[in-house]
Enzyme design. Structure first.
Site, short mmCIF file in Angstrom:
data_model
loop_
_atom_site.label_atom_id
_atom_site.label_comp_id
_atom_site.label_asym_id
_atom_site.label_seq_id
_atom_site.Cartn_x
_atom_site.Cartn_y
_atom_site.Cartn_z
N TYR A 105 -13.41 16.92 19.79
CA TYR A 105 -12.09 16.40 19.39
C TYR A 105 -12.14 15.76 18.01
CZ TYR A 105 -9.78 17.83 23.54
OH TYR A 105 -9.22 18.62 24.51
N HIS A 160 -12.56 -0.98 3.30
CA HIS A 160 -11.12 -1.16 3.44
C HIS A 160 -10.59 -0.54 4.75
CE1 HIS A 160 -6.99 -0.77 1.20
NE2 HIS A 160 -6.85 -1.13 2.46
N GLU A 201 0.82 -1.21 0.00
CA GLU A 201 0.00 0.00 0.00
C GLU A 201 0.87 1.27 0.00
OE1 GLU A 201 -2.46 -1.38 3.34
OE2 GLU A 201 -4.11 -1.39 1.92
N HIS A 219 -2.31 4.21 8.09
CA HIS A 219 -3.44 3.55 7.43
C HIS A 219 -3.74 2.28 8.21
CE1 HIS A 219 -5.91 1.40 4.65
NE2 HIS A 219 -4.97 0.52 4.35
N HIS A 277 -6.79 -1.04 9.11
CA HIS A 277 -8.03 -1.74 8.76
C HIS A 277 -8.83 -1.87 10.06
CE1 HIS A 277 -5.99 -3.88 5.07
NE2 HIS A 277 -5.88 -2.56 5.03
#
Ligand SMILES: [Zn+2]
Length: 212
Positions: free
Chosen positions: A121, A161, A75, A94, A96
């Site tokens: 926040y 994803h 990725e 990143h 999952h």
């Protein structure tokens, strides 16, 4: 290798282990990167974020070519697209993460802004969260879609994803993606019920006080 790069390698591994230990990512999913001068460091392909070796992180040049270390995450192109579009970015995470992925599957969320402004926040650390359409892993159309979104957003949710969040440094990116996951969880807990969100005026006040 200089002292700053050594410290950055340690910080990436510590943050990745913390995310993995707390179930924010699982198996060999998720990747963490940080800018290091003209180059950047990324977690290697197939690596378990709980068991990274600082010396084996992938060191990449500005064009995304491997300089040293293990081969980069598949990725890599997601990170590269965001660094290109957002020059002030110091780190990208990143994941999952389960609740964020779950929200990305709901048919009734807005693709322009997936989650409502439920807490201060969340508004301060994420703000707007667009949904990037689904593409198969490795499809370069995903990189194109991320590049397009990154010119306007530091955080985005890849459909079916997971989230991608950029920040000025690792600590800020970590805080922001954790805030996103906690807010996705809150949203799922309350889904189907009427909720009081922050008003547009309250959101505007936060953006003025804490510009992202
Ligand atoms: Zn992924």
């Amino acid at each position: 290798m200089n002292m700053n790069e050594d410290a950055l390698r340690e910080e990436i591994c510590d943050i990745a282990a913390s995310l993995h230990r707390r179930g924010l990512t699982h198996g060999s999913t998720g990747n963490v990167s940080a800018r290091c001068g003209e180059r950047w460091l990324l977690t290697p392909t197939g690596s378990n974020l709980g068991k990274l070796d600082p010396a084996r992180l992938s060191l990449l040049d500005d064009d995304g070519r491997l300089v040293s270390g293990d081969p980069p995450s598949k990725e890599m192109f997601l990170h590269h697209a965001v660094y290109r579009q957002r020059p002030a970015t110091g780190a990208i995470i990143h994941l999952h993460s389960t609740h964020s992925v779950a929200v990305s599957l709901l048919p009734d969320v807005s693709a322009e802004d997936v989650l409502p402004p439920m807490t201060a926040y969340y508004v301060m650390r994420i703000g707007r969260l667009p949904l990037v359409p689904y593409y198969a892993p490795g499809d370069m159309k995903l990189a194109d879609a991320v590049r397009d979104m990154a010119s306007r957003h530091h955080a985005m949710l890849l459909a079916n994803h997971g989230p991608v969040v950029a920040g000025p440094n690792l600590a800020a990116s970590t805080d922001a993606i954790e805030e996103l996951e906690a807010t996705a969880r809150l949203y799922l807990l309350l889904h189907g019920r009427q909720i009081r969100t922050l008003t547009p005026e309250q959101c505007a006040e936060l953006r003025e006080r804490y510009p992202t």
